[in-house]
Design a protein around this motif. Structure first.
Motif, mmCIF file in Angstrom:
data_model
loop_
_atom_site.group_PDB
_atom_site.id
_atom_site.type_symbol
_atom_site.label_atom_id
_atom_site.label_comp_id
_atom_site.label_asym_id
_atom_site.label_seq_id
_atom_site.Cartn_x
_atom_site.Cartn_y
_atom_site.Cartn_z
ATOM 1 N N ARG A 223 -1.589 -22.487 15.558
ATOM 2 C CA ARG A 223 -1.821 -20.850 15.014
ATOM 3 C C ARG A 223 -3.316 -20.956 14.580
ATOM 4 N NH1 ARG A 223 3.318 -21.803 11.850
ATOM 5 N NH2 ARG A 223 2.016 -22.484 10.313
ATOM 6 N N PHE A 317 -1.441 -16.818 7.894
ATOM 7 C CA PHE A 317 -0.582 -16.966 8.976
ATOM 8 C C PHE A 317 -0.818 -18.372 9.687
ATOM 9 C CE2 PHE A 317 -1.504 -17.162 13.741
ATOM 10 C CZ PHE A 317 -0.117 -17.176 14.270
ATOM 11 N N ARG A 322 4.082 -16.495 10.309
ATOM 12 C CA ARG A 322 3.930 -15.258 10.722
ATOM 13 C C ARG A 322 4.598 -14.315 9.357
ATOM 14 N NH1 ARG A 322 6.481 -12.984 16.119
ATOM 15 N NH2 ARG A 322 4.775 -14.527 16.917
ATOM 16 N N GLU A 323 5.658 -14.607 8.963
ATOM 17 C CA GLU A 323 6.195 -13.888 7.737
ATOM 18 C C GLU A 323 5.185 -13.895 6.428
ATOM 19 O OE1 GLU A 323 8.810 -12.006 7.967
ATOM 20 O OE2 GLU A 323 9.074 -12.872 9.994
ATOM 21 N N ARG A 326 2.571 -10.980 6.195
ATOM 22 C CA ARG A 326 2.876 -9.772 5.804
ATOM 23 C C ARG A 326 2.766 -9.332 4.549
ATOM 24 N NH1 ARG A 326 7.994 -9.613 10.287
ATOM 25 N NH2 ARG A 326 6.835 -9.849 11.934
#
Length: 344
Positions: A223, A317, A322-323, A326
């Motif tokens: 990432r 991230f 990813r979650e 947000r």
């Protein structure tokens, strides 16, 4: 018998209460009365926006400490003096703290200093041993309080985990070196290996506060590779924005200091965010403390980007997935404010 004058430097630690209790009891065993001086050394310059918060915290700690001395002394004759010192100076290291204690000792005729073994005056790492050396250098009499420290639940670092930390620190350092240099130039590739190796050997043990996960760590590395182009794009955009402002005859810059409460953990995630902000032209991280960043912004667009939290979401991230990216922006969750500059 004359009253014994004792100086107790205070910081908000788990053993500060025990330290005060020891200072009172030990002094009253050898003297009929006690003159107890409780001081908090403020770690920041008075002109820094955090100074008001630091002074408020110092006053609260001094008030609690006064009550503790009165409680431990009982009916004994005790004089209590409290003070916040060092606010008009920039206190950086153990020598600076020892020197302001020395000045206080001279001004008030202090007999000895009682130190909290966990004393941490606003810094990120314990500094008692170097502080002791500085006190000895100045010829100050001091005594370390024999307190019961809480269990630290430390564990030995195995060879495998130590290699994981070195490996991760090496590639993180190497990646940042190549971002700043030229990844296509052989000299930068070679010197980057040397620099990253030195950084890994020096900082691997202190950079990672938790053991590395052998499954999650490679995912974070992947990432991070995805994050590098995003960071480069942000740097390019910021360069263009700053260049446009500089080339305009009126040069409409608005230097401000901004405080942002970042939703990343302290340690490596906070370090990555602070350095990413600094690498982006128009913004400079002045201080990173716990999860709070103090950032200097040069132009309004740089400040707006900081409030929008793009880099913060990108760092989340990288480290949390990813979650976790947000989340509302600092502006939406009211976690950013201007604390100094032309707009105040």
């Amino acid at each position: 018998m004359a009253a014994e004058r004792v100086l107790v430097p205070l910081s908000d630690t788990v053993t500060v209460r025990q330290t005060i209790g020891y200072a009172v009891r030990d002094a009253l065993e050898s003297a009929d009365s006690l003159e107890c001086h409780l001081v908090v050394a403020l770690p920041y310059d008075a002109d820094v926006p955090e100074s008001d918060k630091q002074r408020e915290g110092a006053e609260q700690l001094l008030s609690r400490a006064r009550n503790w001395v009165e409680e431990d002394a009982g009916d004994t004759d005790v004089t209590i003096e409290t003070a916040a010192i060092g606010a008009d100076e920039y206190l950086f290291g153990p020598r600076d703290y020892a020197e302001i204690f020395d000045a206080y000792v001279d001004d008030h005729g202090i007999d000895r200093i009682v130190l909290d073994p966990e004393y941490q005056p606003g810094v990120t790492a314990q500094m008692l041993q170097p502080l002791e050396r500085e006190l000895e250098r100045l010829g100050l009499a001091y005594d370390e309080a024999p307190v019961e420290r809480p269990a630290r639940h430390g564990r030995l670092v195995g060879a495998g985990e130590g290699f994981d930390r070195l490996f991760a620190m090496f590639w993180i350092s190497y990646g940042f070196y190549l971002i700043l240099g030229d990844p296509t130039y052989w000299f930068d590739l070679v010197t980057g290996v040397a620099v990253a190796g030195i950084v890994a050997l020096s900082l691997a043990r202190v950079t990672f506060s938790v053991p590395l996960d052998r499954v999650r760590s490679p995912l974070r590395t992947l990432r991070f590779v995805v994050y590098i182009p995003y960071l480069l794009w942000e740097i390019v955009k910021a360069n263009i924005a700053v260049s446009i402002v500089i080339l305009r005859p009126s040069m409409p810059i608005e230097p401000t200091l901004t405080r942002v409460n970042a939703r990343v953990r302290s340690g490596l995630p906070l370090l990555a965010l602070a350095n990413s902000i600094t690498l982006t032209p128009g913004t400079l991280t002045v201080r990173a403390n716990d999860q709070q960043l103090l950032v200097h912004t040069l132009i309004p667009s740089a400040r707006e980007d900081l409030f929008d939290g793009g880099l913060e979401r990108a760092i989340r991230f990288v480290f949390y997935g990813r979650e976790s990216a947000r989340i509302p922006s600092p502006r939406e969750r009211d976690d950013a404010e201007i604390v100094g500059g032309d707009e105040l």
